[in-house]
Scaffold this motif. Sequence first.
Motif, short mmCIF file in Angstrom:
data_model
loop_
_atom_site.label_atom_id
_atom_site.label_comp_id
_atom_site.label_asym_id
_atom_site.label_seq_id
_atom_site.Cartn_x
_atom_site.Cartn_y
_atom_site.Cartn_z
N SER A 1 6.33 59.72 -34.02
CA SER A 1 6.53 60.37 -32.71
C SER A 1 5.67 61.62 -32.57
N GLU A 2 5.61 62.42 -33.63
CA GLU A 2 4.90 63.70 -33.55
C GLU A 2 3.38 63.52 -33.54
N THR A 3 2.87 62.58 -34.35
CA THR A 3 1.41 62.37 -34.34
C THR A 3 0.97 61.68 -33.04
N ALA A 4 1.84 60.81 -32.49
CA ALA A 4 1.52 60.20 -31.20
C ALA A 4 1.50 61.25 -30.09
N PHE A 5 2.42 62.20 -30.18
CA PHE A 5 2.49 63.27 -29.19
C PHE A 5 1.23 64.13 -29.22
N LYS A 6 0.79 64.47 -30.42
CA LYS A 6 -0.44 65.26 -30.55
C LYS A 6 -1.64 64.49 -30.00
N ALA A 7 -1.69 63.18 -30.32
CA ALA A 7 -2.80 62.35 -29.83
C ALA A 7 -2.81 62.29 -28.31
N GLN A 8 -1.61 62.22 -27.71
CA GLN A 8 -1.51 62.23 -26.25
C GLN A 8 -2.20 63.44 -25.65
N LEU A 9 -1.83 64.61 -26.17
CA LEU A 9 -2.35 65.85 -25.59
C LEU A 9 -3.84 66.02 -25.86
N THR A 10 -4.27 65.72 -27.09
CA THR A 10 -5.68 65.95 -27.43
C THR A 10 -6.61 64.97 -26.72
N THR A 11 -6.21 63.69 -26.63
CA THR A 11 -7.08 62.73 -25.96
C THR A 11 -7.18 62.99 -24.47
N GLN A 12 -6.11 63.56 -23.89
CA GLN A 12 -6.12 63.87 -22.47
C GLN A 12 -6.56 65.32 -22.20
N ARG A 13 -6.99 65.99 -23.27
CA ARG A 13 -7.53 67.35 -23.18
C ARG A 13 -6.55 68.34 -22.56
N VAL A 14 -5.31 68.25 -23.02
CA VAL A 14 -4.29 69.21 -22.61
C VAL A 14 -4.11 70.22 -23.75
N PRO A 15 -4.50 71.46 -23.55
CA PRO A 15 -4.33 72.45 -24.62
C PRO A 15 -2.85 72.78 -24.82
N TYR A 16 -2.48 72.98 -26.06
CA TYR A 16 -1.08 73.32 -26.34
C TYR A 16 -1.03 74.61 -27.16
N VAL A 17 0.11 75.27 -27.11
CA VAL A 17 0.31 76.51 -27.84
C VAL A 17 1.66 76.45 -28.52
N ARG A 18 1.75 76.99 -29.72
CA ARG A 18 3.00 77.02 -30.47
C ARG A 18 3.66 78.38 -30.36
N LYS A 19 4.94 78.39 -30.04
CA LYS A 19 5.72 79.63 -30.02
C LYS A 19 7.11 79.35 -30.57
N ARG A 20 7.64 80.29 -31.33
CA ARG A 20 8.99 80.14 -31.86
C ARG A 20 10.00 80.23 -30.71
N VAL A 21 10.96 79.32 -30.72
CA VAL A 21 11.93 79.21 -29.64
C VAL A 21 13.33 79.15 -30.26
N PRO A 22 14.33 79.81 -29.64
CA PRO A 22 15.64 79.97 -30.28
C PRO A 22 16.59 78.79 -30.11
N PHE A 23 16.25 77.64 -30.67
CA PHE A 23 17.17 76.51 -30.63
C PHE A 23 17.00 75.67 -31.89
N CYS A 24 18.03 74.88 -32.20
CA CYS A 24 17.96 73.94 -33.32
C CYS A 24 18.62 72.63 -32.90
N ILE A 25 18.35 71.57 -33.66
CA ILE A 25 18.87 70.24 -33.35
C ILE A 25 20.10 69.97 -34.22
N VAL A 26 21.26 69.90 -33.60
CA VAL A 26 22.51 69.67 -34.33
C VAL A 26 22.54 68.22 -34.80
N THR A 27 22.69 68.03 -36.10
CA THR A 27 22.59 66.69 -36.67
C THR A 27 23.78 66.35 -37.55
N ASP A 28 24.16 65.08 -37.53
CA ASP A 28 25.18 64.55 -38.43
C ASP A 28 24.54 63.81 -39.61
N ARG A 29 23.23 63.66 -39.58
CA ARG A 29 22.56 62.91 -40.65
C ARG A 29 22.63 63.67 -41.97
N ARG A 30 22.57 62.91 -43.05
CA ARG A 30 22.63 63.49 -44.39
C ARG A 30 21.23 63.56 -44.98
#
Length: 435
Positions: free
Chosen positions: A278-307
């Motif tokens: 999912s993540e590498t496909a997402f990056k390929a989407q943006l780069t092939t379509q020439r959409v610049p992206y920026v990383r910023k820390r954001v105050p949320f987390c994903i609540v999970t039941d997985r072990r």
Amino acid sequence: MLKSPRKATMQITRWVSDLDWRLLLLIIPSLSVIVFFSLSSTSIDSSSSLRYFIFNHTFPSFNSYDVVNSPPSGVQNRSKSAVAQRKDELLRSRMAVCLVGGARRFELTGPSIVENVLQVYPNADLFLHSPMDKNAYKFSLLKLAPRLASVRIFKPKPLNETQSQVRVLTASNSPNGIQGLLQYFNLVEGCLQMIEAYQKRKKFTYDWIVRTRVDGYWNAPLGPVNFIPGRYLVPPGSDYGGINDRLGIGDLNTSRVALARLSLIPKLDTAGFQQLNSETAFKAQLTTQRVPYVRKRVPFCIVTDRRYAFPPYRYGVPVAALSSPGPLSGAKCRPCTAACQGQCVAAVMRSLNKGWSWTDWENGSLALCNARGEWERGWEKIFDNVGGNRFASVRKRFAELKKKECIDDFNAMKKRVFSWEAPPPEDICALGLGA
């Protein structure tokens, strides 16, 4: 008469020391004048280089725990003024919030989304796209949302897997294989389609689209510096070889590319991409379509039941304690008694591959759970202590929710929503709460 080497050395040392002080006495006043005039003449105009530096380097998301070293008071006041101006601009804009995923623990995450995203931007229209399951009744708490545009709760069914999808995507590390990725991509792009339809009916276009997940727990407000024209914002960490796809914020043009998770797969296939998660496909989407992206820390987390294995190592997955101050930027989390803090966290995080499931941990911003088993006994009290009275009251209400209350809440939502594509409230509530 020649002086002894020792006396000569002492004299030279005194001379250099005196020279150092003289130089300092000359330099310090000059530097003070330069700093004074620099600060006095700095504008808070959006094109100002100081404002750009403050927005993009000093305060990643303008939450108190993001600031490692506080800036001088003058700069701090100017930055607050700039943030207030930016917030006012956003409140005057048209904004859509796209909420996707299964309800799972929505009684825990939902109130935080309402408080720290929807109520922060009460001008934002909410679009919910989610599968119908036994937890869908929990969406009744969205009656608290300031604005409801469209709700689609659908009965999931298998999606056809095309040859290009099979070539481009990989089943590795996906709990439900390629089908799981397609279902997730369908949720995301389906939400974009809902937004496009709403724009067409209302004859306007959105300035901003925030795409976030139903299972995200927010422990602080979404700051205005996360809205950057012409760039798509994603959190750092949890990259899995690509870029983190657990949250996205962009203007309409960048969002149209970022949310087109299914329809861009043929273009990735033509470009020769294969075996993407999912993540590498997402990056390929943006780069092939020439959409610049920026990383910023954001105050949320994903609540999970997985072990997950503990302690995580190399390609392991760290699970944050919900009490971690963060910002956690979409890292997996759960309410727990922290099993690893301080130096323990440093040792664990340094052992992890930074391009995989790594997340920011410095300055005491992260504590880890031992997630090898189910949630610990007494997690409810831990959650209540972290979330506070308001979130605790919602959790307790849903623990005792009656079917009639659920139906009433959904009916209240239906009266306010523009488009309702979901089973009758009676069916949603009966599936989760019994007939």
